[in-house]
Design a protein around this motif. Structure first.
Motif, PDB file in Angstrom:
ATOM      1  N   VAL A   1      -4.898  12.233  -1.581  1.00 51.53           N
ATOM      2  CA  VAL A   1      -5.325  12.295  -0.187  1.00 51.53           C
ATOM      3  C   VAL A   1      -4.476  11.315   0.603  1.00 51.53           C
ATOM      4  O   VAL A   1      -4.269  10.175   0.169  1.00 51.53           O
ATOM      5  CB  VAL A   1      -6.812  11.902  -0.030  1.00 51.53           C
ATOM      6  CG1 VAL A   1      -7.308  12.198   1.374  1.00 51.53           C
ATOM      7  CG2 VAL A   1      -7.677  12.612  -1.056  1.00 51.53           C
ATOM      8  N   LEU A   2      -3.972  11.738   1.753  1.00 49.14           N
ATOM      9  CA  LEU A   2      -3.224  10.821   2.606  1.00 49.14           C
ATOM     10  C   LEU A   2      -4.175   9.812   3.240  1.00 49.14           C
ATOM     11  O   LEU A   2      -5.312  10.137   3.572  1.00 49.14           O
ATOM     12  CB  LEU A   2      -2.490  11.595   3.703  1.00 49.14           C
ATOM     13  CG  LEU A   2      -1.444  12.619   3.238  1.00 49.14           C
ATOM     14  CD1 LEU A   2      -0.766  13.253   4.451  1.00 49.14           C
ATOM     15  CD2 LEU A   2      -0.403  11.961   2.341  1.00 49.14           C
TER      16      LEU A   2
ATOM     17  N   SER B   1       0.304  11.520  10.040  1.00 50.25           N
ATOM     18  CA  SER B   1       1.746  11.345  10.197  1.00 50.25           C
ATOM     19  C   SER B   1       2.273  12.482  11.056  1.00 50.25           C
ATOM     20  O   SER B   1       1.529  13.365  11.471  1.00 50.25           O
ATOM     21  CB  SER B   1       2.433  11.375   8.830  1.00 50.25           C
ATOM     22  OG  SER B   1       2.360  12.684   8.268  1.00 50.25           O
ATOM     23  N   SER B   2       3.562  12.466  11.290  1.00 44.10           N
ATOM     24  CA  SER B   2       4.156  13.535  12.101  1.00 44.10           C
ATOM     25  C   SER B   2       4.038  14.887  11.429  1.00 44.10           C
ATOM     26  O   SER B   2       4.023  15.923  12.084  1.00 44.10           O
ATOM     27  CB  SER B   2       5.633  13.221  12.364  1.00 44.10           C
ATOM     28  OG  SER B   2       6.334  13.091  11.132  1.00 44.10           O
TER      29      SER B   2
ATOM     30  N   ILE C   1       7.540   5.383  -0.084  1.00 49.47           N
ATOM     31  CA  ILE C   1       6.253   5.144   0.576  1.00 49.47           C
ATOM     32  C   ILE C   1       6.195   5.887   1.901  1.00 49.47           C
ATOM     33  O   ILE C   1       5.210   6.568   2.214  1.00 49.47           O
ATOM     34  CB  ILE C   1       6.018   3.635   0.793  1.00 49.47           C
ATOM     35  CG1 ILE C   1       5.827   2.935  -0.553  1.00 49.47           C
ATOM     36  CG2 ILE C   1       4.794   3.398   1.670  1.00 49.47           C
ATOM     37  CD1 ILE C   1       5.808   1.423  -0.450  1.00 49.47           C
ATOM     38  N   SER C   2       7.253   5.780   2.689  1.00 48.48           N
ATOM     39  CA  SER C   2       7.293   6.489   3.979  1.00 48.48           C
ATOM     40  C   SER C   2       7.255   7.990   3.764  1.00 48.48           C
ATOM     41  O   SER C   2       6.558   8.714   4.478  1.00 48.48           O
ATOM     42  CB  SER C   2       8.563   6.102   4.744  1.00 48.48           C
ATOM     43  OG  SER C   2       8.573   4.737   5.060  1.00 48.48           O
ATOM     44  N   GLY C   3       8.001   8.452   2.761  1.00 48.97           N
ATOM     45  CA  GLY C   3       8.038   9.885   2.505  1.00 48.97           C
ATOM     46  C   GLY C   3       6.744  10.419   1.957  1.00 48.97           C
ATOM     47  O   GLY C   3       6.290  11.511   2.328  1.00 48.97           O
ATOM     48  N   VAL C   4       6.098   9.632   1.056  1.00 52.57           N
ATOM     49  CA  VAL C   4       4.833  10.054   0.454  1.00 52.57           C
ATOM     50  C   VAL C   4       3.762  10.232   1.519  1.00 52.57           C
ATOM     51  O   VAL C   4       2.975  11.183   1.495  1.00 52.57           O
ATOM     52  CB  VAL C   4       4.371   9.014  -0.597  1.00 52.57           C
ATOM     53  CG1 VAL C   4       2.890   9.138  -0.887  1.00 52.57           C
ATOM     54  CG2 VAL C   4       5.157   9.194  -1.889  1.00 52.57           C
ATOM     55  N   SER C   5       3.708   9.309   2.468  1.00 49.48           N
ATOM     56  CA  SER C   5       2.649   9.345   3.468  1.00 49.48           C
ATOM     57  C   SER C   5       2.962  10.266   4.637  1.00 49.48           C
ATOM     58  O   SER C   5       2.149  10.410   5.540  1.00 49.48           O
ATOM     59  CB  SER C   5       2.373   7.927   3.990  1.00 49.48           C
ATOM     60  OG  SER C   5       3.545   7.373   4.567  1.00 49.48           O
TER      61      SER C   5
ATOM     62  N   ASP D   1       0.854  -1.185   0.000  1.00 46.36           N
ATOM     63  CA  ASP D   1       0.000   0.000   0.000  1.00 46.36           C
ATOM     64  C   ASP D   1       0.891   1.237   0.000  1.00 46.36           C
ATOM     65  O   ASP D   1       1.813   1.345   0.814  1.00 46.36           O
ATOM     66  CB  ASP D   1      -0.914   0.000   1.227  1.00 46.36           C
ATOM     67  CG  ASP D   1      -1.938  -1.126   1.184  1.00 46.36           C
ATOM     68  OD1 ASP D   1      -2.341  -1.501   0.083  1.00 46.36           O
ATOM     69  OD2 ASP D   1      -2.318  -1.630   2.262  1.00 46.36           O
ATOM     70  N   ALA D   2       0.606   2.160  -0.895  1.00 44.85           N
ATOM     71  CA  ALA D   2       1.470   3.337  -1.033  1.00 44.85           C
ATOM     72  C   ALA D   2       1.149   4.437  -0.035  1.00 44.85           C
ATOM     73  O   ALA D   2       1.884   5.428   0.061  1.00 44.85           O
ATOM     74  CB  ALA D   2       1.381   3.892  -2.456  1.00 44.85           C
ATOM     75  N   GLY D   3       0.036   4.316   0.689  1.00 46.89           N
ATOM     76  CA  GLY D   3      -0.269   5.286   1.735  1.00 46.89           C
ATOM     77  C   GLY D   3      -1.027   6.511   1.277  1.00 46.89           C
ATOM     78  O   GLY D   3      -1.264   7.415   2.077  1.00 46.89           O
ATOM     79  N   VAL D   4      -1.408   6.550   0.000  1.00 50.46           N
ATOM     80  CA  VAL D   4      -2.169   7.686  -0.513  1.00 50.46           C
ATOM     81  C   VAL D   4      -3.301   7.200  -1.407  1.00 50.46           C
ATOM     82  O   VAL D   4      -3.253   6.097  -1.958  1.00 50.46           O
ATOM     83  CB  VAL D   4      -1.290   8.688  -1.309  1.00 50.46           C
ATOM     84  CG1 VAL D   4      -0.331   9.425  -0.409  1.00 50.46           C
ATOM     85  CG2 VAL D   4      -0.543   7.969  -2.417  1.00 50.46           C
ATOM     86  N   THR D   5      -4.320   8.031  -1.537  1.00 51.06           N
ATOM     87  CA  THR D   5      -5.473   7.743  -2.386  1.00 51.06           C
ATOM     88  C   THR D   5      -5.512   8.752  -3.522  1.00 51.06           C
ATOM     89  O   THR D   5      -5.306   9.947  -3.306  1.00 51.06           O
ATOM     90  CB  THR D   5      -6.770   7.818  -1.561  1.00 51.06           C
ATOM     91  OG1 THR D   5      -6.845   6.662  -0.714  1.00 51.06           O
ATOM     92  CG2 THR D   5      -8.000   7.845  -2.454  1.00 51.06           C
ATOM     93  N   GLN D   6      -5.759   8.257  -4.733  1.00 46.98           N
ATOM     94  CA  GLN D   6      -5.875   9.118  -5.915  1.00 46.98           C
ATOM     95  C   GLN D   6      -7.346   9.391  -6.199  1.00 46.98           C
ATOM     96  O   GLN D   6      -8.157   8.467  -6.229  1.00 46.98           O
ATOM     97  CB  GLN D   6      -5.246   8.440  -7.126  1.00 46.98           C
ATOM     98  CG  GLN D   6      -5.385   9.196  -8.431  1.00 46.98           C
ATOM     99  CD  GLN D   6      -4.552  10.445  -8.470  1.00 46.98           C
ATOM    100  OE1 GLN D   6      -3.340  10.390  -8.351  1.00 46.98           O
ATOM    101  NE2 GLN D   6      -5.205  11.590  -8.606  1.00 46.98           N
ATOM    102  N   VAL D   7      -7.672  10.650  -6.411  1.00 48.86           N
ATOM    103  CA  VAL D   7      -9.028  11.042  -6.772  1.00 48.86           C
ATOM    104  C   VAL D   7      -9.127  11.103  -8.298  1.00 48.86           C
ATOM    105  O   VAL D   7      -8.255  11.675  -8.958  1.00 48.86           O
ATOM    106  CB  VAL D   7      -9.397  12.408  -6.169  1.00 48.86           C
ATOM    107  CG1 VAL D   7     -10.863  12.742  -6.456  1.00 48.86           C
ATOM    108  CG2 VAL D   7      -9.129  12.420  -4.663  1.00 48.86           C
ATOM    109  N   PHE D   8     -10.185  10.519  -8.850  1.00 50.46           N
ATOM    110  CA  PHE D   8     -10.443  10.550 -10.284  1.00 50.46           C
ATOM    111  C   PHE D   8     -11.749  11.281 -10.557  1.00 50.46           C
ATOM    112  O   PHE D   8     -12.615  11.388  -9.676  1.00 50.46           O
ATOM    113  CB  PHE D   8     -10.517   9.131 -10.859  1.00 50.46           C
ATOM    114  CG  PHE D   8      -9.204   8.402 -10.849  1.00 50.46           C
ATOM    115  CD1 PHE D   8      -8.320   8.517 -11.906  1.00 50.46           C
ATOM    116  CD2 PHE D   8      -8.845   7.613  -9.765  1.00 50.46           C
ATOM    117  CE1 PHE D   8      -7.101   7.862 -11.892  1.00 50.46           C
ATOM    118  CE2 PHE D   8      -7.628   6.949  -9.739  1.00 50.46           C
ATOM    119  CZ  PHE D   8      -6.747   7.069 -10.809  1.00 50.46           C
TER     120      PHE D   8
END
Length: 483
Positions: free
Chosen positions: A449-450, A454-455, A433-437, A215-222
């Motif tokens: 969307v996250l 996160s911190s 992945i860690s950086g994206v989220s 899981d990449a930790g983000v959601t893409q809106v279409f």
């Protein structure tokens, strides 16, 4: 105690000096590096800026540089004129590190170099023809300036620098794009994996024997875009305005609250039946139907298939209830015309060209694309993808999705190939992945969307930058609320 204090002063001075002399990696640094980390990743175009920011999050301060093979000078990675081939270089743990990044051909190319398939319809096998930048230490890459702040998608968005990278040199690499699989310049010949809008299963393949999906930790809106003539005609058909002239006069800015809506059933009817007319939308059904779609290897197309047609999600052999999207082969010019684009830009152009010609056209794109140049987002099931609170316009195009109101949102995936396990490629993908989220709330790119706090983006932003819903990593699963 005095000796300890003196030691602390010396260490602090050393750290300050090291920080002060840190400088962005150059092609010469890459060429002369005694130890060099290199990897290549492929896949979706929509999260390109997120991938860049995720990579940047693992870089030492003030060491990042960006390379691209497009026509732009200084521009964000993923901007329309930066091309489809990139490289990002910095120091990580003191080691010069270069990540080559290709977003050519769509999401499935995160899997295609590793998983036997015929998704593209060109024959069973694996992809062995993908472009990337040639060795950026040796290619003709010219410094054209620096990114000092990320260019806003719209004028009302604030400008923000790349975290810990106050000035990122940009190199334009003219005529430096090669087939990576045949490279002879001491750069990777095979991708380590990459990023996809959807999991491999939505392309009809099983990737589990060839690598690991994450899981990449983000959601893409279409969203669904319509040509401007169709948009206005739908406003009249849905009695938002009495006439197109009234619509033009009362809604010159195409405000989200005034947008017409399309249902899943209406879009599926138009995009699955080569005999379809515009009748489902209640507009002039004598006009040619133009469907602008992506190729089968596109995650945007995979998302559209799953959301509107239940394909392959409803593909249980005992029910056979999936619908199939029409293709260019179904076209009957003048009556029903399907444009299949290898890149999002081709879909945008097809809709804009139809608008210029006074025609009706419709298609699906991801929300990093803005509605302009004769193409406008429709509401889906009565909700606009770029509406903010109190009928404002959301320049970040994620508020209604984060609120759990807008349904057409898909959770992104990452893929690490088996032969990349234990390499810098796997490390880079995991760090992205860690950086994206964990990027700051205000620099999460438009249309993304996250998935969790996160911190850098706390739970206080739930419903704003962080989604309140989940598919639990399965994009065939209905959205449910997160408790």
């Amino acid at each position: 105690m005095l000796k300890l204090n003196k030691l602390a002063i010396v260490l602090a001075a050393t750290f300050s000096a090291t920080t002060a002399f840190a400088a962005p990696v150059t092609p010469t640094d890459i060429q002369n590096a005694s130890t060099l980390n290199q990897a290549w990743i492929t896949g979706a175009s929509a999260p390109t800026l997120n991938v860049f920011l995720g990579f940047a999050a693992g870089c030492e301060a003030n060491t990042l540089a960006m390379f691209h093979g497009g026509t732009a000078d200084v521009a964000n990675p993923g901007a329309s004129n930066t091309g489809n081939a990139f490289a990002y270089a910095c120091k990580r743990g003191g080691v010069v590190s270069v990540l080559y990044h290709t977003n050519q051909g769509g999401s499935f190319n995160a899997y295609a170099p590793h998983v036997p398939n015929n998704v593209a319809g060109t024959g069973f096998g694996v992809t062995t023809n993908l472009n990337r930048l040639a060795n950026v230490a040796k290619a003709s890459c010219s410094n054209v300036g620096s990114i000092t702040s990320l260019t806003p998608v719209t004028p009302t968005q604030p400008e923000n620098p790349v975290p810990n990278q106050p000035a990122v040199p940009v190199y334009k690499c003219s005529n430096a794009v090669i087939n990576g699989f045949t490279a002879t310049d001491n750069t990777p010949k095979k991708p380590a994996g990459g990023f996809s809008d959807v999991e491999a299963a939505l392309f009809g393949v099983d990737a589990s024997s060839y690598g690991t999906e994450l899981d990449a930790g983000v959601t893409q809106v279409f969203g669904v875009m319509a040509s401007q003539p169709l948009y206005r005609a739908m406003q009249v058909a849905q009695r938002i305005y009495a006439s197109e002239a009234d619509a033009i006069a009362a809604d010159p800015s195409f405000l989200p609250q005034n947008a017409p809506s399309i249902s899943k059933e209406q879009y599926a009817s138009l995009a699955s039946d080569p005999l379809a007319t515009w009748a489902p939308l209640g507009v002039d059904d004598s006009k040619e139907v133009i469907i602008a779609r992506r190729v089968n290897t596109s995650g945007t197309q995979g998302s559209s298939n799953a959301f509107f047609m239940g394909n392959p999600c409803l593909g249980n052999p005992s029910t056979s209830s999936v619908l199939f999207p029409t293709t260019a082969a179904d076209s009957d010019p003048g009556f029903y015309n399907v444009v299949e684009g290898g890149e999002t830009a081709e879909v945008r152009t097809a809709i804009s060209n139809a608008s210029t010609a006074g025609k009706f056209a419709i298609g699906v794109v991801s929300l990093e694309n803005t509605d302009a140049a004769g193409r406008r987002y429709l509401k889906v099931e009565g909700v606009h993808p770029a509406a903010g609170p109190n009928n404002t316009t959301d320049d970040k195009a994620r508020y209604t999705s984060a609120q759990g109101q807008y349904p057409f949102q898909i959770e992104l995936k990452a893929f690490v190939a088996n032969d990349a396990k234990g390499t810098f490629g796997e490390t880079a993908i995991n760090q992205i992945i860690s950086g994206v989220s964990s990027v700051q709330c205000n620099i999460v790119p438009r249309g993304l969307v996250l998935n969790s706090a996160s911190s850098a983006c706390s739970s206080a932003n739930s419903g704003i930058h962080i989604t309140r819903t989940t598919r639990n990593g399965n994009n065939c699963r209905p959205l449910t609320w997160k408790f």
